[in-house]
Design an enzyme around this catalytic site. Structure first.
Site, PDB file in Angstrom:
ATOM      1  N   PHE A 138       0.894  -1.132  -0.056  1.00  0.00           N
ATOM      2  CA  PHE A 138      -0.008  -0.088  -0.077  1.00  0.00           C
ATOM      3  C   PHE A 138       0.919   1.239   0.068  1.00  0.00           C
ATOM      4  O   PHE A 138       1.746   1.222   0.820  1.00  0.00           O
ATOM      5  CB  PHE A 138      -0.874   0.124   1.300  1.00  0.00           C
ATOM      6  N   ASP A 224       9.390   2.870   1.645  1.00  0.00           N
ATOM      7  CA  ASP A 224       8.178   3.311   2.086  1.00  0.00           C
ATOM      8  C   ASP A 224       7.942   3.076   3.490  1.00  0.00           C
ATOM      9  O   ASP A 224       7.375   2.061   4.130  1.00  0.00           O
ATOM     10  CB  ASP A 224       6.857   2.934   1.415  1.00  0.00           C
ATOM     11  N   LYS A 253       2.898   9.702   8.481  1.00  0.00           N
ATOM     12  CA  LYS A 253       2.148   9.048   9.969  1.00  0.00           C
ATOM     13  C   LYS A 253       2.830   9.704  11.135  1.00  0.00           C
ATOM     14  O   LYS A 253       2.364  10.737  11.413  1.00  0.00           O
ATOM     15  CB  LYS A 253       1.782   7.749   9.627  1.00  0.00           C
TER      16      LYS A 253
HETATM   17  C1  PLP Z   1      -0.710   5.301   5.160  1.00  0.00           C
HETATM   18  C2  PLP Z   1       0.194   4.826   4.096  1.00  0.00           C
HETATM   19  C3  PLP Z   1       0.309   5.807   2.856  1.00  0.00           C
HETATM   20  C4  PLP Z   1      -0.520   6.795   2.683  1.00  0.00           C
HETATM   21  O1  PLP Z   1      -0.247   8.013   3.445  1.00  0.00           O
HETATM   22  P1  PLP Z   1      -1.334   9.085   3.325  1.00  0.00           P
HETATM   23  O2  PLP Z   1      -0.811   9.942   4.348  1.00  0.00           O
HETATM   24  O3  PLP Z   1      -2.726   8.635   3.700  1.00  0.00           O
HETATM   25  O4  PLP Z   1      -1.343   9.732   2.120  1.00  0.00           O
HETATM   26  C5  PLP Z   1       1.559   5.268   2.175  1.00  0.00           C
HETATM   27  N1  PLP Z   1       2.226   4.150   2.598  1.00  0.00           N
HETATM   28  C6  PLP Z   1       2.094   3.633   3.552  1.00  0.00           C
HETATM   29  C7  PLP Z   1       2.898   2.271   3.711  1.00  0.00           C
HETATM   30  C8  PLP Z   1       1.218   3.718   4.354  1.00  0.00           C
HETATM   31  O5  PLP Z   1       0.646   3.055   5.508  1.00  0.00           O
END
Ligand code: PLP
Length: 393
Positions: A138, A224, A253
């Site tokens: 994701f 990521d 986050k």
């Molecule tokens: C939450 C998340 C995203 C997206 O972050 P947003 O702040 O909602 O755009 C991207 N990569 C990972 C691994 C995530 O957990």
């Protein structure tokens, strides 16, 4: 706000993109939060790994209030101290060379992908644009980060997505190498611990193997760390647990402890790809968000990170082998609990008993504030254990 029916008004005026729990939260303190009826909950979700030190943390709130009363925004046409200090801290603690600030995880990944493509275009040629990603990953909700996200369920009805993305199975070095060999690849992106995909840490051999392959094929290695970064796994960034050195690290986050801030850290290979005008963000590096992030990073020291590991062990030992619990996966305070009962039912039962937990795929996901007191954590785990038990017929 008196007399406002929050749930009805939400439904009337807010786009229906979220299946919210049946609870309206009004205030919190640390790992506790209260709803509109004054009901107390222990929070093991932390706003999806955002509230690093829980709700209304004194140090954090003070820092935010001071910056808000001093200089809240300037645009990136001017120098400001908080984002400069934050960038220096991030580089000194990771060995990365430059930082680009944005406002979310998706944007942090967009910047990572742009960096990889620009590096490859300049070094190997424009046609080297493919980004290799993992199945079950994701990476965000923009059309490009959706293309990077290796789960079709998120793509439906939004095609065509940005072209040039290929997803390969996790923990399969040969599959990735095949793409590296046969296609014109710019970059490879992975979550060290797949969050939305069910809290699955990647195999160590796979991560180190992919790092080697990226070096061999001159492919930009991107981690990521939007969810697994910022102390969540017991290391400042999860890749540090695996002894690899990514070319790009994206995060968001938990970085700012509850304010929107994305950061894309660029290593030696790509530190010089961006030049004035090649990328930007109006809010990126906002002084309040940056000041908050400085205060978060200052507290993510070895002592705190060790406590994260200890609490992780406590969770795993408390839940493993309990009735109704099939498996406990994850790393640090990023845990996925596979229950015999449907995870959604367990989560609802927890909510009814004063505990906030969330879902990841078919698991109950725990993402507590990193400083949750042990007594509260123990109490929360009792609620979860009880909720996971199968009712006797
Ligand atoms: C939450 C998340 C995203 C997206 O972050 P947003 O702040 O909602 O755009 C991207 N990569 C990972 C691994 C995530 O957990």
């Amino acid at each position: 706000m008196n007399g406002l029916n929050i749930k009805q008004t939400d439904s009337a005026y807010i786009a229906h993109t979220y299946a919210r729990f049946d609870v309206a939260l009004v205030r919190g303190k640390g790992s506790l939060v209260w709803d509109e009826n004054g009901r107390e909950y222990i929070d093991l979700a932390a706003g999806i790994a955002v509230n690093t030190f829980g709700y209304a943390d004194d140090v954090w709130a003070d820092c935010v209030a001071k910056q808000a009363a001093t200089l809240q925004h300037t645009s990136n046409l001017y120098y400001t101290e908080p984002c400069v200090k934050l960038a220096q801290m991030l580089c000194e603690r990771t060995g990365m060379k430059k930082v680009f600030f944005s406002n979310s995880g998706a944007e942090a990944n967009e910047c990572a992908i742009k960096a990889a493509r620009k590096y490859a275009a300049e070094k190997k040629g424009q046609e080297y644009s493919t980004i290799v990603t993992l199945l079950n990953s994701f990476h965000g909700r923009t059309l490009t980060t959706l293309a990077a996200t290796g789960q079709d369920v998120f793509h439906k009805d939004f095609t065509p997505l940005t072209p040039g993305f290929v997803s390969v199975p996790v923990n399969d070095l040969a599959a990735a190498e095949e793409v590296f060999r046969t296609q014109k690849v710019a970059g490879f992106i992975m979550e060290i611990v797949q969050g939305e995909g069910g809290v699955m840490p990647l195999d160590k051999d796979y991560v180190t193997g992919m790092a080697k392959l990226c070096e061999q094929y001159d492919v930009v290695l991107m981690c990521d760390e939007v969810q697994c970064g910022n102390g969540r796994t017991g290391a400042l960034y999860a890749y540090m647990n695996y002894g690899v050195k990514p070319d790009v690290v994206s995060t968001a986050k938990g970085l700012s402890g509850g304010l929107p801030l994305g950061a894309t850290m660029l290593g030696e290979k790509v530190e010089a790809v961006f030049t004035p005008g090649s990328h930007g963000s109006t809010f990126g590096g906002n002084p309040i968000c940056a000041a908050a992030a400085i205060s978060v990073l200052e507290r993510l020291d070895d002592k705190l990170l060790n406590e994260v590991k200890q609490k992780s062990t406590l969770i795993i030992e408390t839940l493993n082998g309990q009735p109704g619990i099939e498996a406990v996966d994850g790393m640090g305070l990023m845990i996925g609990v596979k229950t015999k009962k449907d995870a959604g039912d367990v989560i609802k039962k927890c909510l009814a008993n004063g505990l906030l937990v969330i879902k990841a795929k078919d698991k109950v996901r725990l993402l507590p504030p990193l400083n949750i007191p042990q007594e509260l954590l123990t109490k929360a785990l009792e609620v979860l254990k009880e909720a996971a038990k199968e009712e006797q017929p």
